[in-house]
Design a protein around this motif. Structure first.
Motif, PDB file in Angstrom:
ATOM      1  N   SER A   1       0.878  -1.291   0.027  1.00 24.07           N
ATOM      2  CA  SER A   1      -0.054  -0.065   0.012  1.00 24.07           C
ATOM      3  C   SER A   1       0.828   1.213   0.104  1.00 24.07           C
ATOM      4  N   SER A   2       0.367   2.354  -0.536  1.00 25.90           N
ATOM      5  CA  SER A   2       0.981   3.710  -0.446  1.00 25.90           C
ATOM      6  C   SER A   2       0.151   4.581   0.047  1.00 25.90           C
ATOM      7  N   LEU A   3       0.818   5.681   0.818  1.00 23.42           N
ATOM      8  CA  LEU A   3       0.229   6.773   1.226  1.00 23.42           C
ATOM      9  C   LEU A   3       0.804   8.133   0.516  1.00 23.42           C
ATOM     10  N   LEU A   4      -0.143   8.638  -0.007  1.00 23.85           N
ATOM     11  CA  LEU A   4       0.468   9.973  -0.819  1.00 23.85           C
ATOM     12  C   LEU A   4      -0.044  11.222  -0.028  1.00 23.85           C
ATOM     13  N   ILE A   5       0.670  12.184   0.430  1.00 24.84           N
ATOM     14  CA  ILE A   5       0.327  13.518   0.950  1.00 24.84           C
ATOM     15  C   ILE A   5       0.853  14.351  -0.076  1.00 24.84           C
ATOM     16  N   THR A   6      -0.290  15.099  -0.561  1.00 24.05           N
ATOM     17  CA  THR A   6      -0.122  16.114  -1.651  1.00 24.05           C
ATOM     18  C   THR A   6       0.056  17.523  -1.149  1.00 24.05           C
ATOM     19  N   ALA A   7       0.706  18.453  -1.701  1.00 23.65           N
ATOM     20  CA  ALA A   7       0.909  19.866  -1.257  1.00 23.65           C
ATOM     21  C   ALA A   7       1.271  19.882   0.342  1.00 23.65           C
ATOM     22  N   SER A   8       2.346  19.107   0.625  1.00 25.89           N
ATOM     23  CA  SER A   8       2.500  19.000   2.149  1.00 25.89           C
ATOM     24  C   SER A   8       2.883  20.212   2.826  1.00 25.89           C
ATOM     25  N   ARG A   9       2.473  20.120   4.032  1.00 29.99           N
ATOM     26  CA  ARG A   9       2.507  21.392   4.922  1.00 29.99           C
ATOM     27  C   ARG A   9       3.339  20.973   6.186  1.00 29.99           C
ATOM     28  N   ALA A  10       4.014  22.063   6.878  1.00 29.98           N
ATOM     29  CA  ALA A  10       4.875  21.700   8.066  1.00 29.98           C
ATOM     30  C   ALA A  10       4.073  21.011   9.131  1.00 29.98           C
ATOM     31  N   ALA A  11       2.723  21.370   9.196  1.00 26.70           N
ATOM     32  CA  ALA A  11       1.896  20.566  10.308  1.00 26.70           C
ATOM     33  C   ALA A  11       1.908  19.041   9.748  1.00 26.70           C
ATOM     34  N   ASP A  12       2.035  18.835   8.606  1.00 25.33           N
ATOM     35  CA  ASP A  12       2.096  17.307   8.178  1.00 25.33           C
ATOM     36  C   ASP A  12       3.106  16.415   8.819  1.00 25.33           C
ATOM     37  N   THR A  13       4.543  17.242   9.560  1.00 21.20           N
ATOM     38  CA  THR A  13       5.279  16.483   9.963  1.00 21.20           C
ATOM     39  C   THR A  13       5.060  15.545  11.348  1.00 21.20           C
ATOM     40  N   ALA A  14       5.275  14.429  11.179  1.00 19.40           N
ATOM     41  CA  ALA A  14       4.771  13.514  12.095  1.00 19.40           C
ATOM     42  C   ALA A  14       5.087  12.044  11.522  1.00 19.40           C
ATOM     43  N   SER A  15       4.840  10.929  12.382  1.00 22.81           N
ATOM     44  CA  SER A  15       5.053   9.596  11.842  1.00 22.81           C
ATOM     45  C   SER A  15       3.999   8.864  11.377  1.00 22.81           C
ATOM     46  N   TYR A  16       4.162   8.216  10.401  1.00 20.19           N
ATOM     47  CA  TYR A  16       2.879   7.609   9.556  1.00 20.19           C
ATOM     48  C   TYR A  16       2.888   6.164   9.801  1.00 20.19           C
ATOM     49  N   PHE A  17       2.018   5.399  10.019  1.00 21.22           N
ATOM     50  CA  PHE A  17       1.950   3.881  10.270  1.00 21.22           C
ATOM     51  C   PHE A  17       0.909   3.411   9.673  1.00 21.22           C
ATOM     52  N   CYS A  18       1.289   2.272   8.780  1.00 16.55           N
ATOM     53  CA  CYS A  18       0.112   1.397   8.402  1.00 16.55           C
ATOM     54  C   CYS A  18      -0.076   0.304   9.413  1.00 16.55           C
ATOM     55  N   ALA A  19      -1.292  -0.487   9.266  1.00 14.36           N
ATOM     56  CA  ALA A  19      -1.672  -1.277  10.173  1.00 14.36           C
ATOM     57  C   ALA A  19      -2.735  -2.266   9.638  1.00 14.36           C
ATOM     58  N   THR A  20      -2.386  -3.339  10.052  1.00 18.65           N
ATOM     59  CA  THR A  20      -3.421  -4.512   9.270  1.00 18.65           C
ATOM     60  C   THR A  20      -3.954  -5.399  10.381  1.00 18.65           C
ATOM     61  N   PRO A  21      -5.299  -5.467  10.158  1.00 18.29           N
ATOM     62  CA  PRO A  21      -6.069  -6.208  11.443  1.00 18.29           C
ATOM     63  C   PRO A  21      -5.768  -7.834  11.093  1.00 18.29           C
ATOM     64  N   GLY A  22      -6.034  -8.426  12.318  1.00 16.01           N
ATOM     65  CA  GLY A  22      -5.434  -9.870  12.403  1.00 16.01           C
ATOM     66  C   GLY A  22      -6.691 -10.697  12.047  1.00 16.01           C
ATOM     67  N   THR A  23      -6.735 -11.794  12.096  1.00 15.74           N
ATOM     68  CA  THR A  23      -7.629 -12.810  11.848  1.00 15.74           C
ATOM     69  C   THR A  23      -8.735 -12.581  12.720  1.00 15.74           C
ATOM     70  N   SER A  24      -8.595 -12.050  13.883  1.00 13.77           N
ATOM     71  CA  SER A  24      -9.914 -11.858  14.644  1.00 13.77           C
ATOM     72  C   SER A  24     -10.712 -10.585  14.460  1.00 13.77           C
ATOM     73  N   GLY A  25     -10.029  -9.793  13.713  1.00 15.75           N
ATOM     74  CA  GLY A  25     -10.843  -8.511  12.921  1.00 15.75           C
ATOM     75  C   GLY A  25     -10.209  -7.254  13.623  1.00 15.75           C
ATOM     76  N   SER A  26     -10.427  -6.904  14.951  1.00 19.29           N
ATOM     77  CA  SER A  26      -9.886  -5.687  15.503  1.00 19.29           C
ATOM     78  C   SER A  26      -8.521  -5.655  15.877  1.00 19.29           C
ATOM     79  N   ARG A  27      -7.750  -6.747  15.926  1.00 19.74           N
ATOM     80  CA  ARG A  27      -6.358  -6.619  16.550  1.00 19.74           C
ATOM     81  C   ARG A  27      -5.532  -5.926  15.434  1.00 19.74           C
ATOM     82  N   LEU A  28      -4.956  -5.070  15.846  1.00 24.69           N
ATOM     83  CA  LEU A  28      -3.816  -4.253  14.581  1.00 24.69           C
ATOM     84  C   LEU A  28      -2.603  -4.886  14.786  1.00 24.69           C
ATOM     85  N   THR A  29      -1.892  -4.830  13.591  1.00 28.43           N
ATOM     86  CA  THR A  29      -0.514  -5.032  13.839  1.00 28.43           C
ATOM     87  C   THR A  29      -0.079  -3.852  12.977  1.00 28.43           C
ATOM     88  N   PHE A  30       1.055  -3.036  13.553  1.00 26.28           N
ATOM     89  CA  PHE A  30       1.660  -1.716  12.969  1.00 26.28           C
ATOM     90  C   PHE A  30       2.973  -2.055  12.270  1.00 26.28           C
TER      91      PHE A  30
END
Lengths: 117, 111
Positions: B72-101
């Motif tokens: 997967s890819s995340l594109l942020i267009t026309a970035s701003r200084a306020a976009d400075t942060a850490s970005y994580f992708c996460a996927t759910p486990g087989t149980s549905g709600s449990r996320l792995t980052f």
């Protein structure tokens, strides 16, 4: 809506003491709450899954007796770090899934920074 | 090995430029989510894309999902200084709600 709070936001304690961290869903009922730990510049590691009224499910490698989790109501879960040591110093984050809706999205608290001296 | 690996680990750009972050995962998923974390804060849910979707937009965010490549890819267009942060992708486990980052991408947008 979907606000999750944590208290305290930061805590400093002496080695050997116990620390309790609260996680509250303020405007919704959470059937499931999750506790994560995050070390500096690292990702979130799931510690345990907490369901209201039942025992928490801990991830492999997480000591149940050291990290006590209680989910007494649909809006409150607590994490108690017992006999804390300096290596327990970390950023602890909780999240909650909303009851009655798809549990795909989790709502995160602001985190609690723990420093054990 | 960890579900949800991201690259780059760190990205520094100028305001107005676009930022692209990538995430790879290993198992089958129902959906993939992106979160943002400002320094020392909790996570904010940005967008969820389902396994039957290929692209999704939300404001300046554009997410793509390629289930054949498990990426997967995340594109942020026309970035701003306020976009400075850490970005994580996460996927759910087989149980549905449990996320792995994923490991996260630290984005710095310079004014």
């Amino acid at each position: 809506g979907a606000v999750v709070s944590q208290h305290p936001s930061w805590v400093i304690c002496k080695s050997g003491t116990s620390v309790k961290i609260e996680c509250r869903s303020l405007d919704f009922q959470a059937t499931t709450m999750f506790w994560y730990r995050q070390f500096p510049k690292q990702s979130l590691m799931l510690m345990a899954t907490s369901n209201e009224g039942s025992k928490a499910t801990y991830e492999q490698g997480v000591e149940k007796d050291k990290f006590l989790i209680n989910h007494a109501s649909l809006t409150l879960s607590t994490l108690t770090v017992t006999s804390a040591h300096p290596e327990d110093s970390s950023f602890y984050i909780c999240s909650a899934s909303r009851q009655g809706l798809t549990q795909e999205t989790q709502y995160f608290g602001p985190g609690t920074r723990l420093l054990v001296l | 090995s960890q579900q949800g690996e991201e690259d780059p680990q760190a990205l520094s750009i100028q305001e107005g430029e676009n930022a692209t972050m990538n995430c790879s995962y290993k198992t089958s998923i129902n959906n993939l989510q992106w979160y943002r974390q400002n320094s020392g804060r909790g996570l904010v849910h940005l967008i969820l894309i389902r396994s039957n979707e290929r692209e999704k937009h939300s404001g300046r965010l554009r997410v793509t999902l390629d289930t054949s490549k498990k990426s997967s890819s995340l594109l942020i267009t026309a970035s701003r200084a306020a976009d400075t942060a850490s970005y994580f992708c996460a996927t759910p486990g087989t149980s549905g709600s449990r996320l792995t980052f994923g490991e996260g991408t630290q984005l710095t947008v310079n004014p």
